[in-house]
Write an enzyme that holds these catalytic residues in place. Structure first.
Site, PDB file in Angstrom:
ATOM      1  CB  SER A  38      -1.024   0.014   1.285  1.00  0.00           C
ATOM      2  OG  SER A  38      -1.926   0.862   1.072  1.00  0.00           O
ATOM      3  CG  ASP A  94      -4.353  -1.632   0.578  1.00  0.00           C
ATOM      4  OD1 ASP A  94      -3.505  -2.447   1.344  1.00  0.00           O
ATOM      5  OD2 ASP A  94      -4.354  -0.371   0.632  1.00  0.00           O
TER       6      ASP A  94
END
Length: 298
Positions: free
Chosen positions: A42, A156
């Protein structure tokens, strides 16, 4: 830690707290440590990629110039049921100052982590477009729409591996340094700001539309603060999940040095607090080294 041994850096997920990664990297280099590879999830993949291509200072200067108004201007809202932000506008702006590169050609080895939810797989991205990799890695479900490649959708990496210690790049007996953005410290006071953030009026419209898309049965909140509270609730839930998964990974694969950034330092989109977050990263490095020295001496 031994300054003669190279470092394999692992950068966790954690929203805007990830700006602290910049301070960590700069302080490690200032202290004489040699970072030879980086793995990130991320926001960790964002900072890791720009460091790996030698453009971290360019990104740092860009993010330090962002005002709250700039941040809202970079939010490209959508009615997609899988997220209320497209996430394209911010990367389009970044490409103007940091050109895209193939990951295999970066200055140091780099790996990003994403998630294929529907096939229940962790996706390791270590070749191809740098921007495609980090766009896939930052797609927080419900917030940012997934990165689509053909018929696949990537979300993510923090969903499955917020602290990718098991994907660390080891080629020359490197020491592993991990930066945990999901450390819970109940005594830590959140970073202050000079003025209270005013929620953007577009949030009113987009949240209502987003709710209808996902078919919520909950009563619609009536005030702006309540609507903003929904975003905060999802953010807190995601952070808590990452905290628990990170704890598991740290037990399974303990690093040589763990730099801890409190999860309650700021909220997911508090990028306007970048200056304080970078300084927090610098301070956290010294605290981690002090804790390591105490441990060794015991």
């Amino acid at each position: 830690m031994d300054k003669k041994r190279p470092i394999s850096l692992v950068l966790s997920s954690g929203g805007a707290r990830g700006i602290a990664h910049i301070g960590v990297i700069e302080e490690l280099e200032k202290l004489g440590y040699n970072i030879t590879s980086v793995t990130g999830t991320s926001i960790g993949s964002v900072i890791g990629a720009f460091y790996a291509c030698g453009q971290l200072s360019v990104y740092r200067d860009w993010v330090l110039d962002l005002s709250k108004t700039d941040i809202y201007r970079l939010m490209d809202f959508t009615l997609d049921s899988k997220g209320f932000l497209k996430g394209f506008k911010v990367f389009r702006e970044l490409k103007k100052i940091i050109p895209d590169r193939d990951i295999s050609e970066l200055d140091i080895p780099f790996t990003a982590i994403a998630t294929d939810i529907f096939n229940r797989n962790e996706i390791v991205l270590n070749k191809g477009s740098m921007y495609d990799a980090i766009r896939a890695s930052v797609a927080i479900p419900g917030f940012i729409t997934p990165y689509r490649s053909g018929k696949k959708e990537y979300f993510d990496g923090g969903l499955i591996n917020p602290m990718p210690l098991n994907k660390t790049i080891i080629t020359n007996n490197e020491q592993i340094v991990a930066v945990n953005l999901n450390h819970w410290d109940p005594n830590f006071k959140p970073i202050d700001e000079n003025e209270k953030i005013k929620e953007h009026q577009r949030f009113d419209f987009i949240i209502n539309k987003w709710d209808s898309f996902i078919g919520t049965k909950l009563k619609k909140p009536q005030s702006t603060s309540q609507k903003a509270g929904m975003i905060k609730l999802f953010s807190e839930m995601f952070d808590l999940m990452q905290e628990q998964i990170t704890s598991f990974h740290l037990q399974e694969t303990p690093p040589d040095l763990l730099v801890k950034i409190p999860r309650n330092a700021c909220n997911t989109f508090d990028f306007h607090k970048s200056r304080q977050l970078i300084e927090l990263g610098r301070t956290a490095v010294h605290k981690a080294l002090e804790e390591e020295n105490v441990k060794i001496s015991q």
